[in-house]
Design an enzyme around this catalytic site. Structure first.
Site, PDB file in Angstrom:
ATOM      1  CG  ASP A  48      35.440  38.353  34.835  1.00 33.56           C
ATOM      2  OD1 ASP A  48      36.352  39.139  34.547  1.00 33.56           O
ATOM      3  OD2 ASP A  48      35.200  37.985  36.005  1.00 33.56           O
ATOM      4  CE1 TYR A  53      35.364  35.479  41.392  1.00 33.87           C
ATOM      5  CE2 TYR A  53      34.880  35.228  39.064  1.00 33.87           C
ATOM      6  CZ  TYR A  53      35.108  36.038  40.155  1.00 33.87           C
ATOM      7  OH  TYR A  53      35.068  37.399  40.003  1.00 33.87           O
ATOM      8  CE  LYS A  78      38.105  39.027  37.923  1.00 35.60           C
ATOM      9  NZ  LYS A  78      37.266  37.855  37.548  1.00 35.60           N
ATOM     10  CG  HIS A 111      40.353  38.657  42.447  1.00 33.08           C
ATOM     11  ND1 HIS A 111      39.901  37.359  42.297  1.00 33.08           N
ATOM     12  CD2 HIS A 111      39.245  39.424  42.473  1.00 33.08           C
ATOM     13  CE1 HIS A 111      38.576  37.360  42.237  1.00 33.08           C
ATOM     14  NE2 HIS A 111      38.160  38.601  42.357  1.00 33.08           N
TER      15      HIS A 111
END
Length: 277
Positions: A48, A53, A78, A111
């Site tokens: 994930d 990120y 996401k 998200h």
């Protein structure tokens, strides 16, 4: 629940692993690549990540280096808050797919439910799904009222809702609602970012089973039929987090852990998260 190979069937028929590796705050480069490769070698089949990120490219590098066939790996990413809206989401998806180096992404999530744009974001995701670019679509950090609002503006129901979930944030009403609507609940930050792993109740239950507090929480998630994605970049802990299939929490222990709920969040409240986040 017999092994790390266990899956759940989403409402569109796609199988999703019940245990995965989260890579939030894992640094791009060697750190996240090593974590992903260690997880896959250990038997994890779900990874994930997210655009926010800033490590999708490194995740993609790790996927290309593993001997595990692509068809056996479930990859989630996401769309971030400042890329919501129809056209923006289409662009964001193309960027994520290029960074990951994948033709098809297994699960694509909104998200956060920020502002008023997420119905338009969802329209783009429905199109990506119908065109076969993603195998499943879902949301993250959606409360019941967000899910109801989205339902009024959508053709396709989310397959997954990924939220902060642990014994101190046991969102029972949300869990029941998602079960009724056949939306799979998934837990992020299941280990409370380490803040509650020394709680006496958790320590006692862990001692009873000869397990760590982290393993007990992961097992608690699994026994609630919740997909869970504990994050770690430490090989030993990645392996430890997967060693949860040789014990079972009793009904009494499950209720004891449920009763720890304080509606305590270690992340942000979705109703207070701005578009800029």
């Amino acid at each position: 629940m017999t092994s790390i190979k266990d899956t759940v069937k989403l409402h569109n028929g796609v199988r999703m692993p019940k245990l995965g590796l989260g890579v939030y705050k894992a640094e791009a480069g060697d750190e996240v690549e090593t974590a992903v490769k260690t997880a896959l070698d250990t038997g994890y089949r779900s990874i994930d990540t997210a655009a926010f990120y800033d490590n999708e490219e490194s995740v993609g590098n790790a996927l290309r280096q593993t001997s595990v066939p692509r068809k056996d790996i479930f990859v989630t990413t996401k769309v971030w808050n400042d890329q919501q809206g129809y056209a923006e989401t289409m662009k964001a998806f193309a960027e994520s797919r290029e960074k990951l180096g994948l033709d098809v992404i297994d699960l694509y999530l909104i998200h956060w439910p920020v502002g008023t744009l997420y119905p338009e974001t969802w329209r783009a995701m429905e199109e990506l799904y119908e065109d076969g670019h993603v195998r499943a679509i879902g949301v993250s950090n959606f409360k019941i009222h967000h899910l109801k609002a989205l339902q009024k503006a959508s053709k396709i129901k989310p397959m997954v809702n990924q939220v902060e979930f642990h014994p101190w944030l046991y969102q029972e009403d949300l869990l029941k609602y998602c079960r009724k609507e056949k939306i799979q609940l998934e837990a992020w930050s299941p280990l409370t970012r380490g803040k509650k792993l020394d709680h006496p109740v958790l320590l006692d239950i862990a001692k009873n089973h000869g397990k760590t507090p982290a393993q007990v929480i992961i097992r608690w998630d699994l026994q609630h039929d919740i997909v869970t994605i504990p994050k770690s970049v430490t090989p030993e802990r990645i392996c430890e987090n997967a060693a949860v299939y040789d014990f079972e929490l009793t009904k009494a222990e499950m209720k004891t852990l449920d009763a720890l709920n304080e509606d305590l969040r270690f992340g942000k409240d979705p109703d207070e998260f701005s578009r800029e986040g």
